[in-house]
Structure formats: C-alpha cells, structure tokens
Design a protein around this motif. Structure first.
Motif, short mmCIF file in Angstrom:
data_model
loop_
_atom_site.label_atom_id
_atom_site.label_comp_id
_atom_site.label_asym_id
_atom_site.label_seq_id
_atom_site.Cartn_x
_atom_site.Cartn_y
_atom_site.Cartn_z
N VAL A 176 0.74 -1.20 0.00
CA VAL A 176 -0.19 0.22 -0.12
C VAL A 176 0.94 1.23 -0.01
CG1 VAL A 176 -1.53 1.35 1.38
CG2 VAL A 176 -2.02 -1.16 1.14
N ALA A 177 1.99 1.23 0.82
CA ALA A 177 2.79 2.25 0.78
C ALA A 177 3.47 2.64 -0.56
CB ALA A 177 3.70 2.19 1.71
N ILE A 178 4.10 1.52 -1.33
CA ILE A 178 4.67 1.75 -2.55
C ILE A 178 3.62 2.19 -3.42
CG2 ILE A 178 5.66 0.27 -4.38
CD1 ILE A 178 6.94 -1.45 -2.28
N ALA A 179 2.78 1.54 -3.55
CA ALA A 179 1.40 2.12 -4.48
C ALA A 179 0.79 3.73 -4.22
CB ALA A 179 0.07 1.28 -4.21
N ASN A 180 0.95 4.14 -2.79
CA ASN A 180 0.73 5.35 -2.50
C ASN A 180 1.77 6.34 -3.20
OD1 ASN A 180 -0.60 7.58 -0.99
ND2 ASN A 180 1.43 7.54 0.02
N GLN A 181 2.96 5.99 -2.93
CA GLN A 181 4.14 6.63 -3.37
C GLN A 181 3.96 6.99 -5.02
OE1 GLN A 181 6.53 8.46 -1.75
NE2 GLN A 181 7.73 8.93 -3.72
N MET A 182 3.77 5.77 -5.78
CA MET A 182 3.72 5.67 -7.15
C MET A 182 2.66 6.53 -7.69
SD MET A 182 4.53 1.92 -8.07
CE MET A 182 4.43 2.14 -9.66
N SER A 183 1.61 6.33 -6.93
CA SER A 183 0.38 7.17 -7.38
C SER A 183 0.31 8.66 -7.12
CB SER A 183 -0.99 6.63 -6.91
OG SER A 183 -0.86 6.74 -5.45
N THR A 184 1.06 9.15 -6.14
CA THR A 184 1.36 10.59 -5.34
C THR A 184 2.69 11.20 -6.00
OG1 THR A 184 2.20 9.79 -3.41
CG2 THR A 184 -0.18 10.23 -3.57
N LYS A 185 3.36 10.57 -6.57
CA LYS A 185 4.81 11.07 -7.05
C LYS A 185 4.39 12.35 -8.04
CE LYS A 185 9.41 10.04 -9.09
NZ LYS A 185 10.02 9.00 -9.58
N LYS A 186 3.73 12.11 -9.29
CA LYS A 186 3.43 12.95 -10.26
C LYS A 186 2.76 14.08 -9.80
CE LYS A 186 2.27 13.42 -15.19
NZ LYS A 186 1.99 12.69 -16.38
N PRO A 187 1.47 14.02 -9.24
CA PRO A 187 0.86 15.13 -8.59
C PRO A 187 1.66 16.17 -7.78
CG PRO A 187 -0.31 13.09 -8.69
CD PRO A 187 0.97 12.61 -8.91
N LEU A 188 2.56 15.31 -6.84
CA LEU A 188 3.37 15.88 -5.55
C LEU A 188 4.51 16.98 -6.54
CD1 LEU A 188 3.86 13.57 -2.90
CD2 LEU A 188 2.77 15.63 -2.97
N THR A 190 3.96 18.16 -9.63
CA THR A 190 3.26 19.13 -10.13
C THR A 190 2.87 20.28 -9.20
OG1 THR A 190 2.22 17.53 -11.78
CG2 THR A 190 1.38 19.81 -11.49
N ALA A 191 2.51 19.85 -8.15
CA ALA A 191 2.29 20.75 -6.96
C ALA A 191 3.33 21.67 -6.54
CB ALA A 191 1.47 20.14 -5.81
N ASN A 192 4.51 21.00 -6.41
CA ASN A 192 5.75 21.69 -5.91
C ASN A 192 6.04 22.62 -7.00
OD1 ASN A 192 5.99 20.16 -3.54
ND2 ASN A 192 7.06 18.70 -4.21
N ALA A 193 5.93 22.34 -8.36
CA ALA A 193 6.51 23.05 -9.52
C ALA A 193 5.46 24.18 -9.50
CB ALA A 193 6.46 22.38 -10.78
N ALA A 194 4.18 23.97 -9.30
CA ALA A 194 3.41 25.16 -9.24
C ALA A 194 3.47 26.20 -7.94
CB ALA A 194 1.76 24.70 -9.41
N SER A 195 3.94 25.37 -6.57
CA SER A 195 3.91 26.61 -5.77
C SER A 195 5.52 27.14 -6.03
CB SER A 195 4.18 25.42 -4.69
OG SER A 195 4.50 26.14 -3.53
N ARG A 229 -1.13 31.47 -8.17
CA ARG A 229 -1.42 31.11 -6.60
C ARG A 229 -2.57 30.22 -6.60
NH1 ARG A 229 1.32 30.12 -2.19
NH2 ARG A 229 0.29 30.38 -0.31
N GLY A 230 -3.69 30.36 -7.31
CA GLY A 230 -4.83 29.32 -7.34
C GLY A 230 -4.40 28.09 -7.81
N ALA A 231 -3.48 28.02 -9.09
CA ALA A 231 -3.10 26.88 -9.60
C ALA A 231 -2.26 26.11 -8.76
CB ALA A 231 -2.23 27.31 -10.90
N SER A 232 -1.46 26.63 -7.82
CA SER A 232 -0.76 26.10 -6.98
C SER A 232 -1.62 25.26 -6.04
CB SER A 232 0.30 27.00 -6.29
OG SER A 232 1.05 26.24 -5.01
N GLY A 238 -5.03 18.58 -5.15
CA GLY A 238 -5.35 17.23 -6.23
C GLY A 238 -4.20 16.27 -5.35
N ALA A 239 -2.85 16.87 -5.27
CA ALA A 239 -1.92 15.85 -4.62
C ALA A 239 -2.26 15.20 -3.19
CB ALA A 239 -0.60 16.48 -4.64
N ALA A 240 -2.86 15.81 -2.49
CA ALA A 240 -3.44 15.43 -1.08
C ALA A 240 -4.58 14.65 -1.30
CB ALA A 240 -3.98 16.72 -0.41
#
Length: 240
Positions: A176-188, A190-195, A229-232, A238-240
């Motif tokens: 479950v931890a590995i699946a969570n990491q793989m599924s949230t890597k790209k959204p995170l 994207t969120a960091n880049a937008a921030s 800021r809104g995009a961030s 979305g990542a959360a």
C-alpha cells in the motif's frame, strides 16, 4: 572544466565532513532506539503476567504492582522516544547550519551564470528539505527497522499462524505504501512546481514594486499572481 570538478570535490568533502560530525549523535539515537524497542514488549509481557499470575491467583496486589511497573516502563519509553526525537532535531539543525553558507554562496555563483541551472534557484529549499527529512519520523523509523525480525520471531513463538498473519499484514502495508508513493509522485511534483512558480512570481513582483506602483499595475500584478497561486493551491489539493 577542471575548476568545476575541483569545486564538486570540495563540496563532496565538506558534505562528508558534516556527516562524520553527526555520526556520534546517530549512534546515540541507535542506542535510544534499542531501549525504546525493548520497552515496546511491555504491553505483551504485562498481559501475559495478568493471565498467568493475576487471574490464576486473583491477587489484587500483584495486579497493582504490575500496573505500576508497566506505567513506569511506558513513561520511560516515552521519555527515551522524546529524547531521541530531540537529538534528531539537533542533528538536522546542525546539518543545515553547517551547510547554509556553502549552499548560499554556491547558489549566488550559479545565479550569476548566463544560464543558471534550475538547482541554483531551489538550493536553499533543497537543503531545508534535507533538514526536514533528518528530523522526520521517516528517518526515525530506520532505527526501528532492524528490530522488526525480532518482533516477528516473538510472534512466531506464540503461534505460527499469528506470525504468518503478521508477515502478511506487514507485506500488505508495504504494498500500500509503494502504491501510494507511485500514485502521488507525479501530482506532488506538479504541486511543488506550481508552488515554486507562484513564489517566484511573487518575489519578482515585490522586487519590482516601485515600477508596478508607478505604472498603476498593482491590480493587474495581483491578478496575475493570484492565477499562479490558485493553480498552486489546486495542484496541492489534488496531490493531497
């Protein structure tokens, strides 16, 4: 080219020196972790003694004595866990303090280049991220990981079926931890880049505040920053 290689070697040597400086504290955390994991057996041993000694003899005095002892041991475990957390916090703070000047100077030098690398803009944030990793519970769990086979062995001693159930449950948690990491890597990412983009835009507007006021573009600048800021915020949600 040779000067760049020498700078990289000097940086690697400084990083190794800082890591060696914190090595004794890591060993102290490992010692605290040994006693913390040993005290985690307090609950199972307490229940074994209750079933073996208290229920059989119906001795209230024995129950009170065991309960007081267990409360003391749990208190000691909490104190040791708190102390090792403080030690890791100081380790992270020392790591950042030792490298702050080095990273800051390197970031300034790289920013003066005609095409500064992306790392130059995020160097201080990256160093802070490493500091947060050192003080996070994730790194603390590394010190607890070597004791996991001992607990599995103890469960197997009670009953092989319980041991198998514990191993299967642990494997499910890992999957479950590995699946969570793989599924949230790209959204995170994207969120960091937008921030980062919204923060960079805000810093740019603040640095040119006099020009913005002089041209009467404060509202337009705010609208542009608010869009970033809104995009961030949307990417973070979305990542959360």
């Amino acid at each position: 080219m040779r000067s760049n290689d020498q700078a990289v070697q000097r940086g690697a040597a400084e990083l190794a020196a800082v890591r060696r400086e914190g090595r004794p504290l890591y060993w102290s955390v490992a010692i605290f972790s040994f006693f913390v994991n040993l005290l985690m057996l307090t609950g199972p041993l307490y229940m074994l003694n209750v079933y073996d000694r208290v229920l059989g003899s119906r001795s209230l005095e024995t129950l009170i004595a065991l309960s007081v002892l267990v409360a003391f041991l749990y208190g000691m475990m909490g104190i040791l866990d708190f102390v090792r957390g403080r030690v890791m916090g100081r380790l992270g703070a020392r790591f950042q303090a030792r490298l702050d000047r080095r990273v800051f100077a390197a970031s300034l030098r790289a920013s003066n280049q005609s095409r500064p690398p992306e790392e130059a803009r995020t160097a201080l944030r990256d160093l802070e991220a490493v500091q947060r990793l050192i003080t996070s519970p994730a790194l603390m769990a590394v010190f607890d990981l070597p004791w996991t086979p001992l607990f599995f062995l103890g469960i197997f001693i009670f009953h092989p079926a319980l041991g198998i159930l514990a191993i299967v449950g642990g494997a499910v948690l890992v999957v479950v931890a590995i699946a969570n990491q793989m599924s949230t890597k790209k959204p995170l990412e994207t969120a960091n880049a937008a921030s980062f983009q919204s923060e960079a835009l805000g810093a740019q507007i603040r640095s040119e505040s006099e020009l913005v006021h002089a041209l009467g573009m404060r509202g337009a600048a705010f609208d542009r920053w608010q869009i970033a800021r809104g995009a961030s915020l949307d990417a973070t949600i979305g990542a959360a």
